[in-house]
Design an enzyme around this catalytic site. Sequence first.
Site, PDB file in Angstrom:
ATOM      1  CG  HIS A  42      -1.743   1.269   1.309  1.00  0.00           C
ATOM      2  ND1 HIS A  42      -2.578   1.678   0.296  1.00  0.00           N
ATOM      3  CD2 HIS A  42      -1.853   2.209   2.289  1.00  0.00           C
ATOM      4  CE1 HIS A  42      -3.165   2.813   0.641  1.00  0.00           C
ATOM      5  NE2 HIS A  42      -2.740   3.169   1.840  1.00  0.00           N
ATOM      6  CG  ASP A  44      -0.573   6.143   2.305  1.00  0.00           C
ATOM      7  OD1 ASP A  44      -1.778   6.058   2.043  1.00  0.00           O
ATOM      8  OD2 ASP A  44      -0.047   5.620   3.301  1.00  0.00           O
ATOM      9  CG  ASP A 166      -5.228   3.567   4.457  1.00  0.00           C
ATOM     10  OD1 ASP A 166      -5.610   3.177   5.574  1.00  0.00           O
ATOM     11  OD2 ASP A 166      -4.307   4.384   4.323  1.00  0.00           O
ATOM     12  CG  HIS A 407      -6.433   7.297   1.359  1.00  0.00           C
ATOM     13  ND1 HIS A 407      -6.000   6.547   0.292  1.00  0.00           N
ATOM     14  CD2 HIS A 407      -5.668   6.932   2.406  1.00  0.00           C
ATOM     15  CE1 HIS A 407      -5.012   5.770   0.684  1.00  0.00           C
ATOM     16  NE2 HIS A 407      -4.790   5.987   1.960  1.00  0.00           N
TER      17      HIS A 407
END
Length: 980
Positions: A42, A44, A166, A407
Amino acid sequence: MLLYFLAALSLTLQAHASCPGYENCPVGDENKLNVHLVAHTHNDVGWLKTLDQYYYGANVTIQQGGVQYIIDSVISELLKKPDRRFIYVEMAFFTRWWREQDGEMKEQVKTLVNEGRLEFILGGWCMNDEASTHYTAIIDQMTLGLAFINKTFGKCARPRVAWQIDPFGHSREQASLFAQMGFDGLFFGRNDYQDKFQREEDRNMEGIWRASASLNPPNADLFTGVNQNGYSPPSGFCFDEYCADQPMMDDPSLEDYNVDEKVELFMKRATDQAKNYATNHIMWTMGSDFQYVNANMWYKNLDKLIKYVNAAGKNVTTFYSTPSCYLKALNRADRSWKVKTDDFFPYAEQPHSFWTGYFTSRPTLKGYTRESSRFLQACTQMEAGMTSPLSSSSGKLRRAMAVAQHHDAVSGTSKQHVADDYAKRLFIGREECKDLMNEVMMDDVGGNLIFCDFLNISTCAFTQQHDDFIVILYNPIARYITHYVTIPIMTSSRNYQVREVNIGGGERGRVVESEMMTSSQSLVFRAEIDAMSTSSYEVIILPSDEDDQVSSKNDEGEELLIANEFYEVKFDSDSGLMAKIRNLKSGISAGVSQNFYWYNSSVGNDESSQQSGAYVFRPNSSIPFQCFHGRGDSKVRSVKTSSGGLVEEVTQYMSEWCHQVVRLYKGKEFIEVNWKIGPIPIEPDGYGKEVITRYDTSIKSDKIFYTDSNGREMLERKLNYRPTWNLNQSEPVAGNYYPINTRAYIKDDQSQLTVLTDRSQGGASLSDGSLEIMLHRRVLGEDHKGVGEALNETSSNGEGIIASGKHYLIFDTPQRSPRLHRILAEEIFLSPIISFANINNIPKHIRLMTSELPENVHLLTLARTEDDSGTLLRLEHQFEAGEDKLLSQPVTVSLHKILPDLHFTTVHELTLGANAEIDDVTRLVWKAKEAGRRHKRDLFSEVVHFEKPNSVEYDVIDDDGGIRLDIMLKPMQIRTFLLK
């Protein structure tokens, strides 16, 4: 102008002879529990570090991990063994990595993709937030990422599954958009702890999300699953170099041999998880934040785990898999699934910990992002309309806007230096779009356009330093509008004249009514602009005449009242507050009192140590404090500062750091509330403060209010209630907050108060007839959700930042309100782009449309494709089914009448993500288990095509092979076309 350009455009979607797709997936063993191991990372797109820092692995004192090394390492390991698989999500990173590779590596990666060993999941530029994002920006960022995948790897690489692991709550509109993009399913990692517990008890962790009340099933149906462990591995099975779990030690001669122990633990974890799921297939997420820098460590241990579990002879088998393969296994189960029709807001991961603060966190970034989306739409429209090559493009702003939807970006949950980086990227992109607009409008004229980025705070150096100048407005809406333009000027003691500019020369244009607003030392006039066109006005200074000044001030104790043709707004002479709104057209009225308050941010108490922070909103009391002047003076100081033919306004001073202007414009059916908050004081009390405005009315709303979902469909919200599970409320304020993206309303049988916003905010209705919206936050505590900083934004002088914005109030009957708020929301989001020029530099007139679209149709996209080989057109029916007697009906648009100069020879209808022709896309279909009659489309079949009952009608209308294009739209339907 658009004609010649579009005639030269073409797009050929990359085609392959066949795509293995789901056929390339492991089937598993129908007699065993099948554990799908999904290797993933993951990444970001900014959070604790900037996008660049994450890619290069810089600034390791904040966080380890570098995305370039992750992808390097994973590709190397995938090439070693054919059974290994990996999924990747964020195209903002992968496109960078791809550009750095040589031809040989690119061919190897293409092979991995075609064989299903490297699979793109979701495929957007980022994994966007779902609370603070406008649907236009969601579609744009997904389109950007999917375009890269399609162009680079072809249709076989088209992502089948959305992967929102997430984001901090999930919107219904997001699911609807995914379904319309052709996704077969969605998996996410976060849902409310009480909801999850109930789902585990009911073995209801997966099911059908019916994501639209207007679109016929299954067009907005999306199979949706909740991951057991968020997006991390089960305890004991994290094999990353940053994890503390033990590796697979399989040499029996060593004292630390642990294969039997690991296999036994695997069986326990798997069987425990299987108790919560409905089939004999479960999925393990084998990875986490920025993991797989050392992919060898992961794969070496996963290879061993698979080997020894399968050799154990138990009733469990495991293998490398992907979310799409797992989804296909569930589809093969041929069972019925429960249907959900609401959303997954608000989210709490434990009592007293509601992630509802981020609905408002960093309000200036939220406002800048929303305003930049408007700028981008105008930029892409002009770019698409030019017949000759341009030296500037919309590319930088497209990418910056896509990054800003992440996000931890528009959500306001990053570190401060990262938030600054998001804003900087937007600024750079906007500057290039300004260059593009300048080239379009001024290239043959000479001179330059001047843009004033601080018009929202009545500041523009150009207009404040020049007596005479040109005002240019571009209307990005495909419909004629009128718009009030407010321009800061040098002094309000001088007279100005506003006159239309006659682009064709000859006699001067007509004089336009204007007036001075002494409260802001600004000039205001009403502009008229055709659909997707420019209008220009000259402003010149006249000899001073004090009699022409428009200004009035009320006497102390006098009742204040402002009015126009539609509204009468009264203010109480004792309190100074708004007291009553009367709709003169509908003949209804209601008591409406509006004021500003602040909640004291909790720093923890005996019930819980949870503090307010960037993510979490937790007040230390359910009763807020009024914003008022010192020494106990709670009276609001309200002054009528303007009363003329165009504008009537009242300026209200709640405190030194909290005030607003309430305005009515001639001919406009809304009340404008222009609020300004800050600097929020933290001395001498040392309290963090979360500032709200509250509208208390006589409307009998029965503790129900309504909020929009990402700017589209409206959802009902009820106090202390969740539609699909029994809520045990631990936070009576924060637990009732919901995201408001563009509007919220309360209503009863006779009247409705709708509040429209200019950015995403959080709001609630905590009592009958009340609607509160959070505007600004300055929080001194830290909520311990990972960001590691207090939400304490300050300016260069160390004081808190000032946030300003607007609410637009519509008070009308429930029958008339939908038409008003739908049209107004479009006009707020796509308000005109304003620029200026020297008085002698008259710009070219831009007109991209010759007639307008109906009120219920919105031109969502007109843009060149990323590879500059075609034009993308999206049309949207912007009314819900049943909202308006007339405007909620299906509508047909004849594009050749609206754009008669638009000459194209072929048209392809695409999915919403514009990465596949709609006729080529099939979606898995699921049996629905729901009360009452099932829709005929809920019957099980292997695949289903998108509904196309009213496909595009084509008729050749000229000798050059031009096409007549009639497009039928149903309520809430978006249709996407590629023109060439």
